[in-house]
Design an enzyme around this catalytic site. Structure first.
Site, PDB file in Angstrom:
ATOM      1  N   ASP A  73       0.816  -1.227   0.000  1.00 24.43           N
ATOM      2  CA  ASP A  73       0.000   0.000   0.000  1.00 24.43           C
ATOM      3  C   ASP A  73       0.849   1.276   0.000  1.00 24.43           C
ATOM      4  O   ASP A  73       0.318   2.372  -0.139  1.00 24.43           O
ATOM      5  CB  ASP A  73      -1.002   0.000   1.171  1.00 24.43           C
ATOM      6  CG  ASP A  73      -0.362  -0.181   2.539  1.00 24.43           C
ATOM      7  OD1 ASP A  73       0.567  -0.996   2.664  1.00 24.43           O
ATOM      8  OD2 ASP A  73      -0.794   0.497   3.494  1.00 24.43           O
ATOM      9  N   HIS A 274      -3.728   7.349   6.584  1.00 22.24           N
ATOM     10  CA  HIS A 274      -3.732   5.884   6.636  1.00 22.24           C
ATOM     11  C   HIS A 274      -5.024   5.431   7.332  1.00 22.24           C
ATOM     12  O   HIS A 274      -5.015   4.699   8.307  1.00 22.24           O
ATOM     13  CB  HIS A 274      -2.482   5.378   7.379  1.00 22.24           C
ATOM     14  CG  HIS A 274      -2.066   3.972   7.003  1.00 22.24           C
ATOM     15  ND1 HIS A 274      -2.495   2.870   7.701  1.00 22.24           N
ATOM     16  CD2 HIS A 274      -1.295   3.492   6.001  1.00 22.24           C
ATOM     17  CE1 HIS A 274      -1.962   1.775   7.160  1.00 22.24           C
ATOM     18  NE2 HIS A 274      -1.245   2.136   6.118  1.00 22.24           N
TER      19      HIS A 274
HETATM   20 ZN    ZN Z   1       0.266   0.845   5.312  1.00 25.20          ZN
HETATM   21 ZN    ZN Z   2       2.707  -1.229   6.608  1.00 26.99          ZN
END
Ligand code: ZN
Ligand code: ZN
Length: 316
Positions: A73, A274
């Site tokens: 990610d 996040h």
């Molecule tokens: Zn992450």
């Molecule tokens: Zn991570």
């Protein structure tokens, strides 16, 4: 001391703000810091290049890419980014800093897809500390505390000269021109055998701006130290406090923990990012963090945040 030219515009653009998986509203992690026309990018999750197009962030500018860790990610956007830069005939060198394993990762896809058509210099950060320095800024790395090796980053603008007072220079007999320039930039000059020091004709040096990016991490003392007095702390907030055991197991932080770091470090603004798909309404994270630290916002994709010049003097 060398001081940088008058402060340039500094602006943060949040390109992707999701947790591990992208959602309808949020793309994978990436934040770009614009310093005038130059760019510093923190992480490059999948879809970053499309967000760069939407945010009108150029592909051919001077740019440094800082990779916090090798989780998909945060890095799956790098192949696409390099490809588009090549198609657009980028010529400028791109420096990429990241943890051990960065070189193998980039090699793996460039070997099968073909390499970029411009120089890409990969730096695996071995030790925390200053990893880059130029006339405008310093970039510092710290170790994060995640389930894989990772880094947090601080971008620190060099101090700027204090305001120059021409009337004081004239009163001291310093003629306008090169000697003024020298005084304005921290140098001493001698006029008729008398030394004129910069502090006699300028206000104190003004501190540079400081932007800190946590990466995926548990709260750490190093992150508090790096963030001390920061203008903006961009901090992950993957969980809420009811899942703080889970956060500890997975090497993440809760919104309240991010806020505690911000409070301890006396930052000006905390930006939570996040954001997990678990929290479609991010106000719950905001409320939790606000109980600890007032100056907090939750990032949204394509949110922009200007970082104003700090007119205060440089701390001793
Ligand atoms: Zn992450
Ligand atoms: Zn991570």
């Amino acid at each position: 001391m060398r001081v940088s030219p008058a402060g340039v515009e500094m602006r943060l653009i949040f390109l992707g703000t999701s947790g591990s998986m992208p959602t309808d509203a949020r793309g994978s992690s990436s934040v770009v810091l614009k310093l005038g026309r130059d760019l510093v990018m923190f992480d490059c999750g999948e879809g970053t290049q499309r967000q760069m197009v939407r945010a009108r962030v150029g592909f051919r500018r001077n740019m440094i890419l800082l990779v916090s860790h090798l989780h998909g990610d945060h890095v799956l956007g790098i192949p696409g980014l390099l490809q588009t830069m090549s198609l657009l005939r980028r010529e400028r060198q791109l420096d990429v800093y990241g943890p051990k394993g960065l070189i193998d990762y980039v090699k793996a896809f460039t070997e099968s897809l073909g390499g970029p058509t411009f120089p890409v210099i990969l730096h695996e950060v071995q030790e925390p500390g200053v990893i880059h320095e130029d006339e405008r800024m310093m970039i510092m790395a710290i170790r994060s505390q995640h389930i894989v090796e990772g880094l947090g980053f601080g971008v620190v603008e060099k101090p700027r000269p204090g305001r120059f007072h021409p009337e004081r220079a004239r009163a001291l007999g310093v003629p306008e021109g090169g000697l003024w320039h020298r005084l304005q930039h921290g140098g001493e000059v001698t006029v008729d055998g008398v030394v004129v020091r910069p502090e006699m004709v300028t206000d104190p040096i003004r501190r540079g701006r400081r932007i800190v990016y946590s990466g995926d991490t548990r709260p750490t003392g190093e992150l508090v130290e790096l963030s001390r007095g920061a203008d903006v702390l961009i901090h992950e907030a993957t969980f809420m406090d009811d899942l703080k055991e889970r956060a500890a197991e997975d090497g993440h932080s809760t919104a309240a923990e991010a806020a505690e770091t911000a409070r301890e470090a006396c930052v000006k603004t905390l930006v939570l990012t996040h954001i997990s798909s678990r929290y479609p309404d991010p106000d719950v994270l905001l409320c939790e963090a606000k109980k600890v630290f007032g100056g907090v916002v939750v990032a949204e994709d394509l949110m922009e945040l200007e970082v104003p010049l700090d007119e205060g003097p440089q701390a001793a």
